[in-house]
Design a protein around this motif. Sequence first.
Motif, short mmCIF file in Angstrom:
data_model
loop_
_atom_site.label_atom_id
_atom_site.label_comp_id
_atom_site.label_asym_id
_atom_site.label_seq_id
_atom_site.Cartn_x
_atom_site.Cartn_y
_atom_site.Cartn_z
N SER A 1 0.84 -1.20 0.00
CA SER A 1 0.00 0.00 0.00
C SER A 1 0.88 1.25 0.00
O SER A 1 1.67 1.46 0.91
CB SER A 1 -0.92 0.01 1.22
OG SER A 1 -0.15 0.09 2.40
N GLU A 2 0.73 2.05 -1.07
CA GLU A 2 1.55 3.24 -1.19
C GLU A 2 1.02 4.31 -0.24
O GLU A 2 -0.13 4.24 0.18
CB GLU A 2 1.50 3.78 -2.62
CG GLU A 2 1.54 2.71 -3.70
CD GLU A 2 0.46 2.91 -4.74
OE1 GLU A 2 0.03 4.06 -4.93
OE2 GLU A 2 0.04 1.90 -5.34
N PRO B 1 -0.69 7.55 0.58
CA PRO B 1 -1.64 8.34 -0.21
C PRO B 1 -1.10 9.75 -0.45
O PRO B 1 -0.25 10.23 0.29
CB PRO B 1 -2.89 8.38 0.67
CG PRO B 1 -2.47 7.90 2.02
CD PRO B 1 -1.20 7.15 1.88
N ALA C 1 -6.22 -6.69 -3.52
CA ALA C 1 -5.51 -5.63 -2.81
C ALA C 1 -5.87 -4.25 -3.37
O ALA C 1 -6.05 -3.28 -2.64
CB ALA C 1 -4.00 -5.85 -2.90
N ARG C 2 -6.01 -4.20 -4.69
CA ARG C 2 -6.35 -2.93 -5.34
C ARG C 2 -7.77 -2.51 -4.95
O ARG C 2 -8.05 -1.34 -4.69
CB ARG C 2 -6.23 -3.09 -6.86
CG ARG C 2 -6.19 -1.80 -7.63
CD ARG C 2 -5.52 -2.02 -8.99
NE ARG C 2 -6.18 -3.03 -9.80
CZ ARG C 2 -7.29 -2.79 -10.51
NH1 ARG C 2 -7.84 -1.61 -10.51
NH2 ARG C 2 -7.85 -3.77 -11.22
N ARG D 1 -9.30 -3.31 -2.20
CA ARG D 1 -9.24 -2.93 -0.80
C ARG D 1 -8.74 -1.48 -0.67
O ARG D 1 -9.27 -0.68 0.09
CB ARG D 1 -8.30 -3.91 -0.09
CG ARG D 1 -8.06 -3.69 1.38
CD ARG D 1 -9.29 -3.84 2.23
NE ARG D 1 -9.89 -5.18 2.21
CZ ARG D 1 -9.69 -6.11 3.14
NH1 ARG D 1 -8.87 -5.86 4.14
NH2 ARG D 1 -10.31 -7.26 3.09
N GLN D 2 -7.72 -1.18 -1.48
CA GLN D 2 -7.15 0.17 -1.43
C GLN D 2 -8.17 1.22 -1.86
O GLN D 2 -8.27 2.28 -1.26
CB GLN D 2 -5.94 0.24 -2.35
CG GLN D 2 -4.66 0.46 -1.61
CD GLN D 2 -3.47 0.43 -2.54
OE1 GLN D 2 -3.53 0.96 -3.66
NE2 GLN D 2 -2.41 -0.18 -2.09
N ASP E 1 -10.67 1.70 0.89
CA ASP E 1 -10.16 2.37 2.08
C ASP E 1 -9.91 3.85 1.88
O ASP E 1 -9.78 4.60 2.84
CB ASP E 1 -8.88 1.67 2.56
CG ASP E 1 -9.20 0.30 3.16
OD1 ASP E 1 -10.41 -0.02 3.25
OD2 ASP E 1 -8.27 -0.44 3.52
N ALA E 2 -9.83 4.28 0.60
CA ALA E 2 -9.62 5.71 0.36
C ALA E 2 -10.96 6.43 0.25
O ALA E 2 -11.02 7.65 0.30
CB ALA E 2 -8.84 5.90 -0.94
#
Lengths: 253, 293
Positions: free
Chosen positions: A2-3, A5, B207-208, B210-211, B214-215
């Motif tokens: 996870s980069e 943000p 994973a993508r 999830r990301q 989460d944003a």
Amino acid sequence: MSETPPFLERHQFLIYRLFSLAGLVPVGAFLAVHLLTNASVLGGAASFQSRVDLIHSLGPLLVPVEVAFIFLPIMFHAAVGFVIIANGMPNVGSYPYVGNVRYALQRATGMVAFAFIVWHIIQLHWLGAPLGGGQFDPHYATSTAAVALQPTWVTILYAIGILAAVFHFANGLWTLGITWGIWTSPAAMRRANVISIVVGVGLAAAGLGALGGMRAVDVEQARAVETWMHEQLERQQPPTAEPAPVAAARKED
Amino acid sequence: MIRAIDGDALRTGDGRSRQAAPLVRVRILRQDVAGGESYWERFEVPHEPNMNVISLLQKIAAAARTQDGRRVAPVAWDCSCLEEVCGSCTMLINGRTRMACSALVDKLLEENGGEVELRPMSKFPVVRDLVVDRRRLFRSLERVQAWVPVDDSYDHGPGPRISPEQQQDAYPLSECISCGCCLEACPQFTKIEPVLRDGESDADFEARRRQAFDAAFLGAHAISQAMLFNSHPTGGMIADERMESLTGRGGIQICGNAQNCVAVCPKRIPLTRSIARAGRAATVWAIKKLFDR
Ligand code: SF4
Ligand code: SF4
Ligand code: FES
């Protein structure tokens, strides 16, 4: 994996809260002072001129103060506002509830008010007549403002701009209280709503009153008053009593 | 139109009157596969007293024929409890998000000029027909740790007592059924539908996804649940972690105070009160963080 943000997203909460705060102070507070100052024209050309003189007594500090406390906060509020508008999806058609209509209006009036402010500043500060009306001269506050506002279409656009800005501020006041958690229960929100409506109606009256007052000004007489006031100032004798032509400076209504 | 039914004739059960039973017209927005094209199909179902949308759908699936008699695959939908507690049957009924199991057909017909219109929720990816993938809703609950953490098997003795006042305050929030109506109606909650890229592994895709979740905005349900568990004496032990999530990316700040969530919640949960309380808690939290570091 996870980069991290981007900056704006990492500080999203802070930025949105600053955005909300900026809408109240300094931008909203400025709006209120601005409209009330303008409404002083209803008391005659001298009354408005003396208030403008007071503001301009800041001299060389005026521009930095305007940039720091008015221009930059408005730009910040507008920039974040456009991001918010771009990320939302108004759905009044499917859910025509009062709160939802207000949500949509808040966004629409924000955009209208922003466009109006840009035009308003360019017109009064720099371009004058080519953008309608004329330029504003702080030494001849009432007469130049009155000339600038004479064309009917200018008056109509001002009325729209003022009402949009006032709705945006009054409604924003109400949502700000929810955002910061000042009013939390439905009953408190209803009471706060009444306060917002009173503030909104009051400011709308001041704004439209100022507009009507400017249009009613007798330009020749206002200019005479302004010239007289400047002569008094030059003699280092600020006028103590209201000068004679003041009462006549407004058209008979 | 429905008033014209001869109710007595229906009850006698004789064949001729049965045929006279009026038909309910239904328009359904269908989709065969995730990410595929959607298309409308019309159906007609014999009217029965006290029908709800689930019984309507059962008849449509049983007949599997459109209004013009074409044989089609049965319409797919989600449901389980049939009494508005599982939260699985949310769909757009006559354009408004609500629970299919508690939506009565007679009322819907009155509301929509004699036709029922069904669409899948628009804020979640469609799996098939009226079935949507609501993973994001549950991910939001994970983000705010919407539970009381009890992660060992030791006996810690009885927990702290909860006053009747506290209990009264918390109970309505505990009624959330994770239906997602509040999210569907929220103008600030927008759809996220990642598409599998060429050569992307399932793990990378997950994973993508999830990301992206989460944003994005948590939604009213998760904000309200965070306030519920923060107000619980044991749940409140990780209140700070929940505040971190509430003030993180996609947190409480995204709410635009449209208050649609509270208007559509089938359990009438005081969501805007929870949101304003979360706003207050976030204000205090931010000030504390500023001075306590
Ligand atoms: S109040 Fe906030 S969470 Fe509720 S519908 Fe409006 S924007 Fe969405
Ligand atoms: S808060 Fe209400 S609308 Fe939202 S998921 Fe829970 S029960 Fe459904
Ligand atoms: S089937 Fe459980 S809520 Fe409708």
